[in-house]
Design an enzyme around this catalytic site. Structure first.
Site, PDB file in Angstrom:
ATOM      1  N   GLU A 139       0.847  -1.191   0.000  1.00  0.00           N
ATOM      2  CA  GLU A 139       0.000   0.000   0.000  1.00  0.00           C
ATOM      3  C   GLU A 139       0.879   1.236   0.000  1.00  0.00           C
ATOM      4  O   GLU A 139       1.811   1.340   0.794  1.00  0.00           O
ATOM      5  CB  GLU A 139      -0.915   0.022   1.231  1.00  0.00           C
ATOM      6  N   ALA A 280       1.982  -0.006  10.666  1.00  0.00           N
ATOM      7  CA  ALA A 280       1.639  -1.400  10.406  1.00  0.00           C
ATOM      8  C   ALA A 280       0.788  -1.458   9.146  1.00  0.00           C
ATOM      9  O   ALA A 280       0.354  -0.434   8.630  1.00  0.00           O
ATOM     10  CB  ALA A 280       0.880  -2.010  11.586  1.00  0.00           C
ATOM     11  N   GLU A 282      -2.382  -3.865   7.114  1.00  0.00           N
ATOM     12  CA  GLU A 282      -3.461  -4.800   7.385  1.00  0.00           C
ATOM     13  C   GLU A 282      -3.604  -5.904   6.360  1.00  0.00           C
ATOM     14  O   GLU A 282      -4.714  -6.442   6.193  1.00  0.00           O
ATOM     15  CB  GLU A 282      -4.786  -4.025   7.476  1.00  0.00           C
ATOM     16  N   ASN A 283      -2.557  -6.308   5.662  1.00  0.00           N
ATOM     17  CA  ASN A 283      -2.657  -7.352   4.650  1.00  0.00           C
ATOM     18  C   ASN A 283      -3.539  -8.510   5.147  1.00  0.00           C
ATOM     19  O   ASN A 283      -3.391  -8.962   6.276  1.00  0.00           O
ATOM     20  CB  ASN A 283      -1.275  -7.905   4.317  1.00  0.00           C
ATOM     21  N   HIS A 315      -6.347  -1.594  15.360  1.00  0.00           N
ATOM     22  CA  HIS A 315      -6.618  -0.890  14.107  1.00  0.00           C
ATOM     23  C   HIS A 315      -6.432  -1.820  12.911  1.00  0.00           C
ATOM     24  O   HIS A 315      -7.305  -1.922  12.045  1.00  0.00           O
ATOM     25  CB  HIS A 315      -5.685   0.315  14.000  1.00  0.00           C
ATOM     26  N   GLU A 316      -5.291  -2.494  12.871  1.00  0.00           N
ATOM     27  CA  GLU A 316      -5.029  -3.356  11.710  1.00  0.00           C
ATOM     28  C   GLU A 316      -5.963  -4.557  11.686  1.00  0.00           C
ATOM     29  O   GLU A 316      -6.402  -4.991  10.618  1.00  0.00           O
ATOM     30  CB  GLU A 316      -3.568  -3.807  11.711  1.00  0.00           C
ATOM     31  N   HIS A 319      -9.328  -3.583  10.326  1.00  0.00           N
ATOM     32  CA  HIS A 319      -9.318  -3.431   8.870  1.00  0.00           C
ATOM     33  C   HIS A 319      -9.785  -4.703   8.153  1.00  0.00           C
ATOM     34  O   HIS A 319     -10.147  -4.628   6.970  1.00  0.00           O
ATOM     35  CB  HIS A 319      -7.899  -3.109   8.383  1.00  0.00           C
ATOM     36  N   GLU A 338      -9.634   4.277   6.334  1.00  0.00           N
ATOM     37  CA  GLU A 338      -8.770   4.744   7.412  1.00  0.00           C
ATOM     38  C   GLU A 338      -9.516   5.588   8.449  1.00  0.00           C
ATOM     39  O   GLU A 338      -9.334   5.406   9.651  1.00  0.00           O
ATOM     40  CB  GLU A 338      -7.577   5.511   6.846  1.00  0.00           C
TER      41      GLU A 338
END
Length: 876
Positions: A139, A280, A282-283, A315-316, A319, A338
């Site tokens: 990203e 970080a 979020e894959n 947060h990740e 996602h 986001e």
């Protein structure tokens, strides 16, 4: 980390464009067009090597719509070895950075093979090497540095990935989704195959290969499924992963309870990487983290570090739904994922800690980072309309102001209707690439509430300025609240429209301190409006924008003694905090303007706050903390940094001298053992450091001795860093002794060494510029590691007094760092530019020096588009 358009406003486009450049092309939201070709399936085969990795990609492509346009695949820095179309050699051509293939039918299989060098990838985008391991960051547009592909978020594919590499160097092979096969290969190599059952855009692709060990655990979902959890780190770091694992499990449970979102795979992996541009990523199923947001123990991490790890892990993870299962159609919609996910992680942090303190912290970040962005040359809307480099729009506006917009929706709808709207959004757009308008439409359809006027917050830049005063009619027993709003022009938007502004409002009795009636939610949606409150027997005090219900600048007409009374009586924690802060701010602004300073009211308000047993230590610490020099400067038409610094020092000295006993008592408060991570213990430690700072401001000699004693006796990094953070700004042997002891103890720990660099860069000393220049030559400083660069250059640029040294050496140093970093990592270099872009706010001498350094940066040949965009816009 991740079209029905709203009405066009006067003055569009909303982002001022950089001056034209022959090599930099502007992308505009209005030019969006659906992809010509879709890629439902992709198979990737990696032959891994630090120096030379080969990537074979097989794309199943489908024509999207009725057209005869060729397939165009993005690539960057790839050595193309072969191209095949349906098994035969293809007559492909390269057009700039794109590979163009003519295809006669509507479906085809395209195969490419490329070679890349992860070790040479200093940009840390695509596939790169970090400390002997391989990892990815895709990203926003990093996948094109791995293989040729339509690198845009609205092309969703199912991935099958095969990796082969040296078994000794890369014993762990990870990718998205589920591992479906493993095996041994010749010459000491091994392989693994992974499949991700969920379609995703290429920016969510991830691969990690290295010598890692896992902290493993399990989580049982609400429906009873068992999920395997792994946090992969280097073996020596394994003991520092317990908090991250605990935070992950908390986040998974919270998302089920609050949003009804259950994890959808049987495996969730996190990998910690030392070299990482962001916090970080979020894959899908394989989150890649900066080590700063994974590794923690009491000896090396502060309470703030622990809180940040919990926040970023959550947060990740969040996602997975708000960003992965529903992704964004184009990068202009970045806040769709986001802003929404920041709002979600803020709610999580508030629920596991102190909600009042969390709100104060969030607003402090907004004011420190986003408000200056909104008032400067880089101002842009939450949903911008143009960019040169999308990486420059991972900003406080997109993230933090975007979260405030979601919070306004939540305030307007209430928890139940908001939850119904998010449920509909996830159900309606699962597996799709959506827009901000899609999100608002789901909220509207589920709630029956028209939110169309509020969409202007997505498209209009700037921070509204609201003025308020209240009048009272004794005969009618009524109060009238008079409100007006104004929004100053921003780049690309000379004419502004009125904003709808939700204001949580209450009236407080001046004598009893009790609230009069219920709190009301008022929506200011005209340039000027008045609101009537009945049943008000005497002239009341106004409590407005409670909980910071709207991201605005607020100017309230106050009578004598009103702020002091509200500071003790207001029932809304944030409003109470605001009253104390405004008392201090008024005194500080007066001091900075060489006017008389009423320190007595500030001292009395702080004393009363410290003595109030009804509030906890954490709130006391936040409430009495003096506003930063940067926030004071934001209140001034023309900034003179020395005057701001003197005013703040003088007020803190007055408070410290007159309340020395109270500050000592707060410092000595029992509790706060180093192994206690409860909100109560964190609050005691926070107040301890704030009180120490005030005490030292009143008596530097005694303060240095007390700080050194705290440093020497600390059983946790919070107390240790709190003491060192004070000592670095003082003269005397304690300063050098503590810095040397800290370095000798932690020089082998990169994250703690970052603290050592950062604390010195933030020192309030006349010699700080000289010391920062020396630190840049220190053997342990490296410009190639983003964490280390941010620790020194980023911290120094945030040191308002030292950075703005009148000789201009601070500006020159930052420009040097930007130019040097740009050759290695443009994305990180560009994030250092904004402090120079505020040159218009300062007195003429400094303004001229800042502009000269910006011009030097912008005029450098071979500049990346990342830095060029930031620097050139800052000069317009």
């Amino acid at each position: 980390m991740a079209d029905v358009r709203s009405p066009t406003l006067p003055g569009d486009p909303q982002s001022a464009e950089a001056p034209p450049s022959p090599t930099h092309v502007t992308t505009r939201r209005e030019d969006y067009r659906a992809p010509d070709w879709l890629v439902p399936e992709i198979a990737l085969d990696f032959s891994l090597d630090l120096e030379r990795t080969r990537v074979r990609a097989i794309l199943s492509v489908e024509r999207n719509g009725d057209h005869d346009r060729p397939l165009k695949l993005d690539g960057d820095g790839l050595a193309l070895l072969k191209v095949k179309l349906d098994g035969a050699d293809a007559a492909a051509r390269q057009d700039g950075e794109q590979l163009v293939i003519d295809i006669a039918g509507d479906r085809a299989t395209v195969e490419t093979e490329v070679e890349i060098s992860p070790a040479a990838n200093t940009q840390l985008m695509g596939l790169y090497a970090s400390g002997g391991m391989l990892c990815t960051q895709c990203e926003a547009e990093g996948f094109r540095r791995i293989t040729f592909f339509p690198d845009r978020p609205d092309v969703l594919s199912r991935y099958r990935v095969r990796m082969e590499g040296d078994a000794a160097r890369f014993p762990v092979l990870l990718s998205n989704g589920n591992r479906v096969a493993t095996g041994e290969a010749a010459d000491g190599r091994h392989w693994a195959e992974w499949e991700d059952p969920f379609p995703k855009p290429c920016y969510l692709f991830a691969l990690v290969a290295g010598d890692l060990q896992a902290n493993s655990d399990r989580f049982t979902t609400a429906s009873g499924r068992e999920v395997e959890l792994n946090i992969y780190v280097r073996a020596a770091d394994l003991p520092k992963t317990a908090h991250a694992m605990h935070s992950l499990k908390q986040a998974m449970a919270w998302d089920e309870q609050v949003y009804g979102r259950e994890y959808d795979l049987d495996l969730f992996n996190i990998v910690a990487v030392s070299d990482f541009n962001m916090g970080a990523m979020e894959n899908k199923g394989l989150n890649v983290f900066n080590t700063a947001y994974v590794l923690a123990d009491q000896d090396t991490a502060t309470d703030g570090d622990f809180d940040n790890i919990a926040r970023v892990v959550a947060h990740e993870y969040f996602h997975n739904w708000s960003g992965n299962r529903v992704t964004c159609r184009d990068w202009f919609q970045l806040s769709l994922k986001e802003g929404f996910t920041v709002f979600r992680d803020q709610g999580f942090s508030a629920d596991i800690g102190s909600a009042a303190v969390k709100r104060i912290e969030d607003v402090r970040v907004l004011r420190a980072a986003q408000f200056p962005e909104d008032s400067g040359p880089l101002a842009h809307a939450v949903r911008p309309d143009s960019y040169l480099e999308i990486s420059n729009f991972y900003t406080a506006t997109v993230y933090n102001k975007g979260a405030e917009l979601i919070r306004m929706f939540h305030t307007l709808l209430g928890p139940e209707k908001f939850r119904a709207g998010t449920d509909l959004y996830f159900d309606r757009h699962d597996g799709e690439a959506a827009t901000c308008d899609d999100f608002v439409a789901a909220l509207e359809d589920a709630s029956g509430v028209d939110l169309s006027r509020f969409k202007i917050w997505y498209s209009q830049a700037g921070t509204p300025h609201v003025r308020a005063h209240i009048s009272h009619d004794a005969d009618a027993k009524a109060a009238l609240l008079h409100l007006s709003q104004h929004l100053a022009p921003t780049p690309g938007q000379a004419v502004k429209q009125v904003m709808p502004i939700p204001l949580r409002t209450a009236l407080i009795d001046r004598h009893s301190g009790e609230q009069i009636g219920d709190e009301r939610l008022i929506v200011l949606d005209e340039a000027e409006q008045a609101f009537r409150f009945d049943g008000v027997g005497s002239a009341p005090m106004l409590s407005i924008n409670r909980g910071f219900s709207a991201p605005i600048l607020l100017d309230v007409a106050r009578g004598p003694g009103e702020l002091e009374r509200l500071a003790q009586a207001d029932g809304d924690p944030f409003a109470r905090y605001e009253a104390i802060q405004e008392l201090m701010m008024r005194a500080l602004v007066a001091g900075a303007q060489a006017n008389a300073v009423d320190a007595d009211t500030v001292v009395e308000a702080i004393a009363a706050t410290l003595a109030d047993d009804r509030i906890d230590a954490a709130f006391k610490a936040e409430a009495i903390l003096a506003p930063s020099e940067a926030l004071i400067a934001d209140r001034l038409d023309v900034v003179v940094p020395d005057a701001v610094h003197r005013a703040r020092d003088a007020l803190r000295a007055a408070v410290g001298a007159r309340l020395s006993d109270a500050m000592l008592a707060a410092h000595r408060q029992e509790g706060g053992a180093g192994n206690d991570l409860s909100p109560e213990a964190k609050g005691i430690r926070r107040l301890r450091s704030v009180a120490l700072g005030y005490f030292a401001a009143g008596d530097a000699t005694a303060g240095a001795a007390l700080a050194k004693a705290q440093f020497d006796g600390a059983d946790n990094m919070t107390d240790r860093q709190g003491a060192l953070g004070l000592l670095v700004s003082l003269d005397g042997p304690e300063r050098v002794q503590a810095l040397d002891a800290f370095y000798l103890r932690f020089r082998e720990d990169p994250l703690v060494l970052d603290k050592w660099f950062g604390l010195q860069a933030m020192a309030q000393r006349a010699e700080t510029v000289d010391e920062v220049l020396k630190l840049a030559e220190h053997p342990d400083f490296t410009i190639s590691n983003p964490n280390r660069l941010r620790a020194l250059a980023g911290s120094f640029a945030a040191n308002h007094w030292a950075f703005h040294s009148p000789d201009g050496r601070g500006y020159a140093f930052l420009a040097d760092m930007i130019l040097a970093a740009d050759k290695l990592n443009p994305q990180t270099a560009a994030r250092l530019v904004p402090p120079l872009g505020r040159w218009r706010r300062f007195e003429p001498h400094r303004s001229k020096l800042m502009r000269a350094q910006l011009e030097r940066v912008a005029g450098t040949s071979g500049l990346s588009k990342d830095v060029y965009e930031q620097a050139s816009k800052s000069l317009v």
